[in-house]
Design an enzyme around this catalytic site. Structure first.
Site, mmCIF file in Angstrom:
data_model
loop_
_atom_site.group_PDB
_atom_site.id
_atom_site.type_symbol
_atom_site.label_atom_id
_atom_site.label_comp_id
_atom_site.label_asym_id
_atom_site.label_seq_id
_atom_site.Cartn_x
_atom_site.Cartn_y
_atom_site.Cartn_z
ATOM 1 N N HIS A 205 0.807 -1.218 0.000
ATOM 2 C CA HIS A 205 0.000 0.000 0.000
ATOM 3 C C HIS A 205 0.838 1.265 0.000
ATOM 4 C CE1 HIS A 205 -2.939 -3.069 1.025
ATOM 5 N NE2 HIS A 205 -3.753 -2.293 0.354
ATOM 6 N N ASP A 473 -4.283 -8.569 -3.541
ATOM 7 C CA ASP A 473 -4.340 -9.558 -2.457
ATOM 8 C C ASP A 473 -4.582 -10.959 -2.993
ATOM 9 O OD1 ASP A 473 -3.761 -8.234 -0.040
ATOM 10 O OD2 ASP A 473 -5.624 -7.128 -0.257
#
Ligand code: PEP
Ligand code: MG
Length: 590
Positions: A205, A473
């Protein structure tokens, strides 16, 4: 071991890492380790002294784990660097044991009722004064070590980067050992022109945030930090992943040229803004933006995005020690909805894993919120009041424009059902307050980012109004590769047949149930993959706003029939190398 003073400070030194956010930046280094930390000071009552000592113990344990990580890192380095890092880690580990620093700090907590951060700071000041008086080169080096350990402990104790870059001089390049996503969210692109860190992977992130802010960034530039001094001139190439300390005139000239070329290209792409995202055979593709903070909306509008396909609401919860209330969240969501040129998909909190939110984790063991722990919807269902508040804020924002609600990290049908029950409560509460509730209420969908969710997509499609596939993910959990870890960054591969098959499987499940499906992981914003995704049937792609023009350009060159044919050929392959070659061919052929 003291921080090494570069032997020839003006010599050019180059470090390679992962180029995670493209562009060239040139400017003075703002070395994060030298930045001052705000140290809270308060009095601990008798009844809380034991708990305060425990808090210090937890920070020490965390620092020990950080040291173990550094030790593992040393093993992968060239011998001399490994030795040096090894000495440093050993010195730190010694100090974290039952040292004077820790014993002294505990004494101050118990006798002087000091909070742990202030106690550590006071102890460091005392020890360094005593050492400084000794006038010995070896001892002087130890002072840096003690400060380093103290700083780490204080950071672990506060766990809150209190506006870490508030006083950065304009035009600086941030140099750090590690930048958390919350740190990166604090970078102001008007002051900071680029960033580089020793640690970090390309899909974490932090990388996503850097791209969102348009800051040239290099992560995983191993062993760089210790060679940089505050204020030294730095050149960062975030496209190829290179950091140059004290660049020579020749390097600077070349970089300036590249910088100009990059800007010209950006201007060319900007002209795509008003052109439709339509293939050569006239299939419309919806290109939306991923947004982390409302300040990105200016860039989103310039990019020509048809709305926001993913609003990562968690960034509002980071870097602070309280939880934003309904009003604050409503105002932020509303601002995004009003600014967007199209629908906005608001994702409920996805904290946990590498995304910390101090206020929500209070009193929780670190492992509780690990990447395989209470992340995303799992944490929200354990804190239903917070989820309900978020739902109320989203529902109110939906009165200003089209909104969809997206649930992160879903792995079971039951999680969606529970979330829907909480949404119902939020509706009832708003109605009781006589607040306006949108009618119909916004669609609710889930992220497909856990392999189990992809495999159970048929079942999830029956309880969801739409799917958003999170390839970041999905890749991480399918391949067991930490997306933020520089050691395995080269293994992170969304083209792995297992990942592609899960993507295809979930998209088909959505189509069978006739619900919309989009893809919003980083692969959606990479023009190399556009033809494949369109060929797999995707008509909605959501990405960092910066990438929209490039993807649009690729779409306008595409022929859907040909892309379908190529995609099915690719889906027959078992080797990602072969898949990559076929994708390259597909891209060359248009
Ligand atoms: C993803 O996992 O692909 C995704 C879009 O969610 P995030 O990157 O915020 O985890
Ligand atoms: Mg995700």
């Amino acid at each position: 071991m003291a921080r090494k003073t570069p032997s020839a400070p003006t010599r050019e030194q180059s470090f390679s890492g992962l180029g995670v956010s493209p562009g060239i930046a040139i400017g003075p280094a703002y070395v994060r380790e030298h930045g001052a930390i705000d140290i809270p000071e308060y009095t601990i009552p008798d009844s809380k002294i034991k708990a305060e000592c425990k808090r210090l113990d937890a920070a020490v344990e965390r620092a020990q784990r950080q040291m173990a990580r550094l030790r593992a890192k040393a093993k992968t380095m060239p011998e001399t660097a490994a030795d040096e890092l090894g000495f440093l880690v050993e010195a730190y580990e010694q100090m974290l044991k039952d040292s004077r620093l820790i014993r002294g700090a505990k004494q101050r907590i118990s006798s002087d009722h000091m909070n742990a951060e202030a106690a550590i700071q006071a102890e460091i000041t005392d020890i360094t004064h005593a050492f400084a008086a000794m006038d010995d080169v070896y001892i002087a080096a130890r002072i840096d070590d003690i400060r380093g350990v103290g700083r780490r402990l204080i950071l672990n104790l506060t766990q809150t980067p209190v506006k870490p870059f508030a006083s950065v001089p304009k035009g600086s390049i941030i140099i750090a050992d590690e930048l958390t996503p919350a740190d990166t969210a604090q970078l102001n692109p008007e002051r900071v022109v680029g960033a580089a860190a020793d640690l970090g992977g390309g899909e974490g992130h932090t990388a996503i945030m850097a791209r969102a802010l348009g800051l040239p960034t290099v992560l995983g530039a191993q062993d760089m930090l210790r060679n940089v001094r505050h204020g030294e001139m730095i050149m960062i190439d975030g496209t190829v992943g290179r950091v140059v300390i004290n660049p020579s005139k020749a390097t600077l000239d070349a970089a300036t040229k590249q910088q100009k070329a990059y800007r010209r290209q950006a201007e060319r792409l900007h002209r795509m803004r008003d052109l439709p995202a339509i293939t050569r055979d006239e299939v419309d593709i919806i290109l939306q933006a991923n947004v982390e903070l409302p300040i990105e909306m200016t860039m989103v509008k310039t990019s020509g995005a048809a709305g926001v396909g993913l609003l990562r609401s968690e960034f509002m919860f980071m870097g602070r020690d309280d939880v934003p209330d309904e009003e604050e969240q409503y105002e932020s969501f509303r601002d995004v909805v009003l600014a967007a040129d199209g629908p906005v998909t608001i994702r409920t909190l996805d904290v946990g894993g590498e995304k910390p939110a101090e206020a929500l984790f209070k009193g929780m063991d670190e492992k509780a919120t690990s990447a395989l722990g209470l992340r995303g919807i799992r944490l929200s269902l354990l804190q239903p009041d917070i989820l309900e508040t978020q739902f109320r804020a989203i529902l109110r924002a939906a009165n200003h424009g089209p909104v969809r609600i997206l649930l992160p990290m879903v792995s079971t049908v039951s999680e969606v059902r529970q979330a829907k029950a909480i949404l119902k409560k939020a509706v009832t509460k708003l109605k009781r307050r006589k607040a306006t509730v949108p009618n119909p209420i916004p669609p609710i969908g889930c992220m497909i980012e856990v392999p189990g969710a992809a495999l159970a997509a048929d079942a999830l499609a029956q309880v969801c109004d739409f799917f958003a596939i999170g390839s970041n993910d999905l890749t991480m959990y399918t391949l067991a590769i930490d997306r933020g870890n520089e050691y395995v960054a080269d293994l992170f591969d969304p083209l792995h047949p297992a990942v592609l098959r899960l993507i295809q499987f979930s998209a088909e499940a959505a189509r069978r149930m006739d619900i919309p499906v989009s893809i919003c992981g980083e692969m959606a914003g990479d023009p190399r993959y556009t033809a494949l995704l369109v060929g797999l049937g995707f008509r909605e792609l959501s990405m960092t706003a910066l990438n929209i023009p490039r993807v649009k350009q690729r779409i306008r060159d595409l022929d859907v029939i040909a892309a379908n044919r190529r995609a099915s050929q690719i889906m027959d392959q078992v080797d990602s190398g072969r898949i990559a070659t076929l994708i390259d061919d597909m891209n060359e052929m248009g």
